[in-house]
Design an enzyme around this catalytic site. Structure first.
Site, mmCIF file in Angstrom:
data_model
loop_
_atom_site.group_PDB
_atom_site.id
_atom_site.type_symbol
_atom_site.label_atom_id
_atom_site.label_comp_id
_atom_site.label_asym_id
_atom_site.label_seq_id
_atom_site.Cartn_x
_atom_site.Cartn_y
_atom_site.Cartn_z
ATOM 1 N N LYS A 16 0.988 -1.223 -0.069
ATOM 2 C CA LYS A 16 -0.123 0.076 -0.063
ATOM 3 C C LYS A 16 0.847 1.093 0.222
ATOM 4 O O LYS A 16 0.574 2.284 -0.742
ATOM 5 C CB LYS A 16 -0.966 -0.052 1.137
ATOM 6 C CG LYS A 16 -2.066 -0.887 1.359
ATOM 7 C CD LYS A 16 -2.967 -0.478 2.445
ATOM 8 C CE LYS A 16 -3.891 -1.574 2.730
ATOM 9 N NZ LYS A 16 -4.739 -1.117 3.916
ATOM 10 N N ASP A 74 -9.436 1.820 4.653
ATOM 11 C CA ASP A 74 -10.057 0.516 5.144
ATOM 12 C C ASP A 74 -10.614 0.015 3.728
ATOM 13 O O ASP A 74 -11.463 0.820 3.014
ATOM 14 C CB ASP A 74 -10.937 0.477 6.391
ATOM 15 C CG ASP A 74 -11.162 -0.727 6.846
ATOM 16 O OD1 ASP A 74 -10.138 -1.629 6.924
ATOM 17 O OD2 ASP A 74 -12.223 -1.213 7.290
ATOM 18 N N PHE A 131 -1.503 -8.343 -3.908
ATOM 19 C CA PHE A 131 -1.406 -8.836 -2.661
ATOM 20 C C PHE A 131 -2.812 -9.200 -2.438
ATOM 21 O O PHE A 131 -3.800 -8.969 -3.104
ATOM 22 C CB PHE A 131 -0.865 -7.915 -1.557
ATOM 23 C CG PHE A 131 -1.685 -6.710 -1.557
ATOM 24 C CD1 PHE A 131 -1.579 -5.496 -2.065
ATOM 25 C CD2 PHE A 131 -2.437 -6.414 -0.325
ATOM 26 C CE1 PHE A 131 -2.463 -4.409 -2.039
ATOM 27 C CE2 PHE A 131 -3.147 -5.380 -0.082
ATOM 28 C CZ PHE A 131 -3.232 -4.434 -0.815
HETATM 29 P P1 IMP Z 1 -7.630 -3.350 4.661
HETATM 30 O O1 IMP Z 1 -8.562 -2.656 5.083
HETATM 31 O O2 IMP Z 1 -6.607 -2.501 3.555
HETATM 32 O O3 IMP Z 1 -6.578 -4.064 5.575
HETATM 33 O O4 IMP Z 1 -7.893 -4.745 3.550
HETATM 34 C C1 IMP Z 1 -8.913 -5.717 3.959
HETATM 35 C C2 IMP Z 1 -8.467 -6.908 3.373
HETATM 36 O O5 IMP Z 1 -8.638 -6.692 1.895
HETATM 37 C C3 IMP Z 1 -7.267 -7.394 3.568
HETATM 38 O O6 IMP Z 1 -7.308 -8.771 3.497
HETATM 39 C C4 IMP Z 1 -6.397 -7.060 2.288
HETATM 40 O O7 IMP Z 1 -5.485 -8.032 2.057
HETATM 41 C C5 IMP Z 1 -7.571 -7.041 1.110
HETATM 42 N N1 IMP Z 1 -6.935 -5.861 0.169
HETATM 43 C C6 IMP Z 1 -6.966 -4.530 0.373
HETATM 44 N N2 IMP Z 1 -6.593 -3.769 -0.713
HETATM 45 C C7 IMP Z 1 -6.547 -4.934 -1.685
HETATM 46 C C8 IMP Z 1 -6.141 -4.750 -2.864
HETATM 47 O O8 IMP Z 1 -5.779 -3.931 -3.545
HETATM 48 N N3 IMP Z 1 -6.338 -6.052 -3.552
HETATM 49 C C9 IMP Z 1 -6.503 -7.273 -3.061
HETATM 50 N N4 IMP Z 1 -6.837 -7.450 -1.635
HETATM 51 C C10 IMP Z 1 -6.830 -6.431 -1.107
#
Ligand code: IMP
Length: 193
Positions: free
Chosen positions: A13, A69, A149
């Site tokens: 990120k 998020d 990812f």
């Molecule tokens: P977070 O809120 O960014 O922590 O993401 C929540 C969930 O979505 C986590 O399991 C991340 O791996 C997934 N995630 C967030 N952004 C992406 C992305 O751009 N591609 C794939 N999975 C994502």
């Protein structure tokens, strides 16, 4: 140069967002400011969790901060995994386990439509602003591609029809949920290019 904290330690990120700031903003990670606490994400909405993280840093460290998020919402599963995307397979499970569970739950579903939604909360000079980005697509039947990812190997945006993990970082950023939300944030912080 304007300094701002991005409340994350996720290297993928940070790289995505630093690329979009084009050197016009100094973006600090949580590690960069010495914040090693695990910030609790206890809200039941993306907005709520983004706000918790951004306010945590701004309250304790007195620094301008933004936090994101993200959730992956499927129509066939009533919006799951949604706000629980990071913990879908249970606490302590990784992306591989989350993807495996989602593929299993999607088995036999005709409607494979889904979307990624990102909410970014910015706390700057005591003011709070929210930005949202989303991308529509489908859940593939098996993982593909080597990049990205999280759920990238099993999500194909409608624009390309291939997995995010099979696209270059630039191509993903151009259409992704976080790319869209981050461009809105950058316009707010830096003005229109
Ligand atoms: P977070 O809120 O960014 O922590 O993401 C929540 C969930 O979505 C986590 O399991 C991340 O791996 C997934 N995630 C967030 N952004 C992406 C992305 O751009 N591609 C794939 N999975 C994502």
């Amino acid at each position: 140069m304007q300094k701002i904290v991005f409340a994350t330690n996720n290297p993928h990120k940070l790289e995505e967002v630093r690329r979009m700031a084009q050197g016009k903003l100094e973006i600090l990670s949580l590690a960069d400011i010495g914040c090693h606490e695990d910030i609790p994400e206890t809200a039941d909405t993306l907005e709520g969790n983004a706000l918790i993280k951004a306010r945590y840093v701004s309250d304790r460290y007195g620094l301008d901060c933004f936090a994101d998020d993200t959730g992956l919402m499927t129509d066939a599963l009533g919006g799951a995994p949604g706000v629980l995307s990071a913990r879908y397979a249970g606490p302590g499970h990784d992306s591989a386990a989350n993807m495996a569970l989602l593929l299993r739950n999607m088995e036999g579903k005709e409607d494979r439509s889904a979307r990624f939604v990102t909410v970014i909360a910015l706390v700057r000079g005591g003011e709070t602003t929210l930005f949202e980005g989303r991308v529509e697509g489908t859940i593939l039947t098996e993982p593909s591609g080597e990049g990205g990812f999280g759920y990238d190997p099993i999500f194909a945006p409608a624009e390309t029809g291939i997995a995010f993990a099979a696209m270059t970082p630039e191509a993903k950023n151009a259409i992704s949920h976080r790319g869209r939300a981050t461009r809105k944030l950058m316009e707010h912080l830096l003005g229109r290019p």
